[in-house]
Write a protein that holds these residues in place. Structure first.
Motif, PDB file in Angstrom:
ATOM      1  N   ARG A  92     -28.592 -77.142  -3.743  1.00  0.00           N
ATOM      2  CA  ARG A  92     -29.288 -78.373  -3.400  1.00  0.00           C
ATOM      3  C   ARG A  92     -30.174 -78.785  -4.564  1.00  0.00           C
ATOM      4  O   ARG A  92     -30.510 -77.973  -5.429  1.00  0.00           O
ATOM      5  CB  ARG A  92     -30.101 -78.226  -2.114  1.00  0.00           C
ATOM      6  CG  ARG A  92     -31.331 -77.370  -2.216  1.00  0.00           C
ATOM      7  CD  ARG A  92     -32.052 -77.395  -0.886  1.00  0.00           C
ATOM      8  NE  ARG A  92     -33.220 -76.534  -0.916  1.00  0.00           N
ATOM      9  CZ  ARG A  92     -33.839 -76.124   0.175  1.00  0.00           C
ATOM     10  NH1 ARG A  92     -33.380 -76.480   1.363  1.00  0.00           N
ATOM     11  NH2 ARG A  92     -34.900 -75.365   0.091  1.00  0.00           N
ATOM     12  N   GLY A  93     -30.543 -80.052  -4.579  1.00  0.00           N
ATOM     13  CA  GLY A  93     -31.450 -80.585  -5.584  1.00  0.00           C
ATOM     14  C   GLY A  93     -32.838 -80.757  -4.997  1.00  0.00           C
ATOM     15  O   GLY A  93     -32.975 -81.157  -3.834  1.00  0.00           O
ATOM     16  N   GLU A  94     -33.864 -80.469  -5.798  1.00  0.00           N
ATOM     17  CA  GLU A  94     -35.251 -80.571  -5.341  1.00  0.00           C
ATOM     18  C   GLU A  94     -36.100 -81.274  -6.389  1.00  0.00           C
ATOM     19  O   GLU A  94     -35.991 -80.988  -7.577  1.00  0.00           O
ATOM     20  CB  GLU A  94     -35.844 -79.178  -5.103  1.00  0.00           C
ATOM     21  CG  GLU A  94     -35.108 -78.350  -4.088  1.00  0.00           C
ATOM     22  CD  GLU A  94     -35.744 -76.988  -3.853  1.00  0.00           C
ATOM     23  OE1 GLU A  94     -36.779 -76.665  -4.498  1.00  0.00           O
ATOM     24  OE2 GLU A  94     -35.199 -76.229  -3.029  1.00  0.00           O
ATOM     25  N   ASN A  95     -36.957 -82.159  -5.921  1.00  0.00           N
ATOM     26  CA  ASN A  95     -37.947 -82.765  -6.798  1.00  0.00           C
ATOM     27  C   ASN A  95     -39.262 -82.038  -6.582  1.00  0.00           C
ATOM     28  O   ASN A  95     -39.975 -82.289  -5.618  1.00  0.00           O
ATOM     29  CB  ASN A  95     -38.107 -84.253  -6.516  1.00  0.00           C
ATOM     30  CG  ASN A  95     -39.134 -84.898  -7.440  1.00  0.00           C
ATOM     31  OD1 ASN A  95     -39.783 -84.225  -8.233  1.00  0.00           O
ATOM     32  ND2 ASN A  95     -39.265 -86.195  -7.345  1.00  0.00           N
ATOM     33  N   ARG A  96     -39.574 -81.118  -7.488  1.00  0.00           N
ATOM     34  CA  ARG A  96     -40.824 -80.359  -7.420  1.00  0.00           C
ATOM     35  C   ARG A  96     -41.890 -80.967  -8.323  1.00  0.00           C
ATOM     36  O   ARG A  96     -42.992 -80.423  -8.435  1.00  0.00           O
ATOM     37  CB  ARG A  96     -40.574 -78.919  -7.851  1.00  0.00           C
ATOM     38  CG  ARG A  96     -39.591 -78.183  -6.963  1.00  0.00           C
ATOM     39  CD  ARG A  96     -39.323 -76.803  -7.527  1.00  0.00           C
ATOM     40  NE  ARG A  96     -38.371 -76.056  -6.721  1.00  0.00           N
ATOM     41  CZ  ARG A  96     -37.851 -74.898  -7.095  1.00  0.00           C
ATOM     42  NH1 ARG A  96     -38.196 -74.344  -8.256  1.00  0.00           N
ATOM     43  NH2 ARG A  96     -36.980 -74.281  -6.302  1.00  0.00           N
ATOM     44  N   GLY A  97     -41.551 -82.072  -8.962  1.00  0.00           N
ATOM     45  CA  GLY A  97     -42.449 -82.686  -9.933  1.00  0.00           C
ATOM     46  C   GLY A  97     -43.455 -83.639  -9.310  1.00  0.00           C
ATOM     47  O   GLY A  97     -43.594 -83.723  -8.089  1.00  0.00           O
ATOM     48  N   SER A  98     -44.130 -84.398 -10.180  1.00  0.00           N
ATOM     49  CA  SER A  98     -45.210 -85.285  -9.753  1.00  0.00           C
ATOM     50  C   SER A  98     -44.814 -86.757  -9.755  1.00  0.00           C
ATOM     51  O   SER A  98     -45.656 -87.618  -9.515  1.00  0.00           O
ATOM     52  CB  SER A  98     -46.427 -85.077 -10.661  1.00  0.00           C
ATOM     53  OG  SER A  98     -46.073 -85.358 -12.009  1.00  0.00           O
ATOM     54  N   GLN A  99     -43.530 -87.034 -10.045  1.00  0.00           N
ATOM     55  CA  GLN A  99     -43.057 -88.423 -10.021  1.00  0.00           C
ATOM     56  C   GLN A  99     -41.642 -88.449  -9.452  1.00  0.00           C
ATOM     57  O   GLN A  99     -40.962 -87.421  -9.425  1.00  0.00           O
ATOM     58  CB  GLN A  99     -43.094 -89.036 -11.416  1.00  0.00           C
ATOM     59  CG  GLN A  99     -42.143 -88.400 -12.418  1.00  0.00           C
ATOM     60  CD  GLN A  99     -42.173 -89.117 -13.752  1.00  0.00           C
ATOM     61  OE1 GLN A  99     -42.178 -90.334 -13.809  1.00  0.00           O
ATOM     62  NE2 GLN A  99     -42.186 -88.348 -14.833  1.00  0.00           N
ATOM     63  N   ARG A 135     -26.374 -93.500  -8.457  1.00  0.00           N
ATOM     64  CA  ARG A 135     -27.776 -93.312  -8.851  1.00  0.00           C
ATOM     65  C   ARG A 135     -28.495 -92.727  -7.654  1.00  0.00           C
ATOM     66  O   ARG A 135     -28.467 -93.294  -6.570  1.00  0.00           O
ATOM     67  CB  ARG A 135     -28.419 -94.620  -9.275  1.00  0.00           C
ATOM     68  CG  ARG A 135     -29.939 -94.467  -9.494  1.00  0.00           C
ATOM     69  CD  ARG A 135     -30.532 -95.583 -10.264  1.00  0.00           C
ATOM     70  NE  ARG A 135     -30.198 -95.365 -11.673  1.00  0.00           N
ATOM     71  CZ  ARG A 135     -30.542 -96.205 -12.643  1.00  0.00           C
ATOM     72  NH1 ARG A 135     -31.209 -97.301 -12.365  1.00  0.00           N
ATOM     73  NH2 ARG A 135     -30.206 -95.936 -13.885  1.00  0.00           N
ATOM     74  N   LEU A 136     -29.125 -91.582  -7.857  1.00  0.00           N
ATOM     75  CA  LEU A 136     -29.893 -90.924  -6.803  1.00  0.00           C
ATOM     76  C   LEU A 136     -31.366 -91.009  -7.164  1.00  0.00           C
ATOM     77  O   LEU A 136     -31.744 -90.758  -8.317  1.00  0.00           O
ATOM     78  CB  LEU A 136     -29.483 -89.456  -6.675  1.00  0.00           C
ATOM     79  CG  LEU A 136     -28.038 -89.214  -6.222  1.00  0.00           C
ATOM     80  CD1 LEU A 136     -27.114 -89.122  -7.413  1.00  0.00           C
ATOM     81  CD2 LEU A 136     -27.955 -87.956  -5.420  1.00  0.00           C
ATOM     82  N   VAL A 137     -32.191 -91.371  -6.197  1.00  0.00           N
ATOM     83  CA  VAL A 137     -33.636 -91.437  -6.397  1.00  0.00           C
ATOM     84  C   VAL A 137     -34.277 -90.465  -5.420  1.00  0.00           C
ATOM     85  O   VAL A 137     -34.112 -90.598  -4.202  1.00  0.00           O
ATOM     86  CB  VAL A 137     -34.165 -92.871  -6.184  1.00  0.00           C
ATOM     87  CG1 VAL A 137     -35.681 -92.906  -6.373  1.00  0.00           C
ATOM     88  CG2 VAL A 137     -33.476 -93.848  -7.136  1.00  0.00           C
ATOM     89  N   PHE A 138     -34.970 -89.475  -5.954  1.00  0.00           N
ATOM     90  CA  PHE A 138     -35.632 -88.429  -5.169  1.00  0.00           C
ATOM     91  C   PHE A 138     -37.136 -88.707  -5.157  1.00  0.00           C
ATOM     92  O   PHE A 138     -37.794 -88.558  -6.191  1.00  0.00           O
ATOM     93  CB  PHE A 138     -35.449 -87.058  -5.809  1.00  0.00           C
ATOM     94  CG  PHE A 138     -34.063 -86.497  -5.811  1.00  0.00           C
ATOM     95  CD1 PHE A 138     -33.769 -85.375  -5.048  1.00  0.00           C
ATOM     96  CD2 PHE A 138     -33.062 -87.034  -6.606  1.00  0.00           C
ATOM     97  CE1 PHE A 138     -32.506 -84.814  -5.066  1.00  0.00           C
ATOM     98  CE2 PHE A 138     -31.795 -86.483  -6.626  1.00  0.00           C
ATOM     99  CZ  PHE A 138     -31.522 -85.371  -5.849  1.00  0.00           C
ATOM    100  N   PRO A 139     -37.720 -89.070  -4.012  1.00  0.00           N
ATOM    101  CA  PRO A 139     -39.179 -89.167  -3.965  1.00  0.00           C
ATOM    102  C   PRO A 139     -39.807 -87.794  -4.253  1.00  0.00           C
ATOM    103  O   PRO A 139     -39.140 -86.762  -4.118  1.00  0.00           O
ATOM    104  CB  PRO A 139     -39.461 -89.593  -2.520  1.00  0.00           C
ATOM    105  CG  PRO A 139     -38.177 -90.197  -2.033  1.00  0.00           C
ATOM    106  CD  PRO A 139     -37.089 -89.446  -2.746  1.00  0.00           C
ATOM    107  N   VAL A 140     -41.063 -87.801  -4.621  1.00  0.00           N
ATOM    108  CA  VAL A 140     -41.774 -86.542  -4.864  1.00  0.00           C
ATOM    109  C   VAL A 140     -41.656 -85.657  -3.626  1.00  0.00           C
ATOM    110  O   VAL A 140     -41.864 -86.113  -2.503  1.00  0.00           O
ATOM    111  CB  VAL A 140     -43.256 -86.811  -5.209  1.00  0.00           C
ATOM    112  CG1 VAL A 140     -44.042 -85.509  -5.281  1.00  0.00           C
ATOM    113  CG2 VAL A 140     -43.361 -87.587  -6.519  1.00  0.00           C
TER     114      VAL A 140
END
Length: 118
Positions: free
Chosen positions: A88-95, A34-39
């Motif tokens: 690479r993976g990126e969190n570009r979202g708001s959550q 399980r990977l959790v990406f902060p904003v």
């Protein structure tokens, strides 16, 4: 009470349309992460030598390849990762993004190979 089943994906290709490699010979090792990406978080550049797939549980995850191609996966969507392609993976979202990934490997094989920053 009936159990409802929904097939989310059935494929022999990664998200970019490339055929998945043959399973490795030898004893299997299955890994779940399980990977959790902060904003705003990004992974380092890397590639995977093994088949891996998962599902975005929350948020939006964008996979960016070294060649500039990219795809965004939203909560509830399955993801079949690219194999041998630097990305690479990126969190570009708001959550925060929560991503559950499943790796098909053999004992002793690194599932993620880092790549120097581009």
């Amino acid at each position: 009470m009936d159990i409802q089943t929904t097939e989310l994906i059935r494929t022999s290709q990664s998200w970019d349309g490339v055929a998945l490699p043959t399973y490795p010979a030898g004893k299997p090792e299955l890994i779940v992460k399980r990977l959790v990406f902060p904003v705003g978080a990004k992974t380092d550049w890397h590639h995977h030598p093994v088949i891996n797939y998962g599902i975005v549980q929350q948020g939006e995850l964008t996979i960016v390849c070294q060649d500039g191609s990219e795809k965004t996966f939203h909560a509830g969507e399955p993801l079949v990762e690219v194999i041998g392609t630097i990305h690479r993976g990126e969190n570009r979202g708001s959550q925060p993004v929560i991503l559950d990934m499943f790796y098909v490997s053999t004992p002793g094989v690194e599932i993620t190979i880092p790549y120097p920053e581009l």
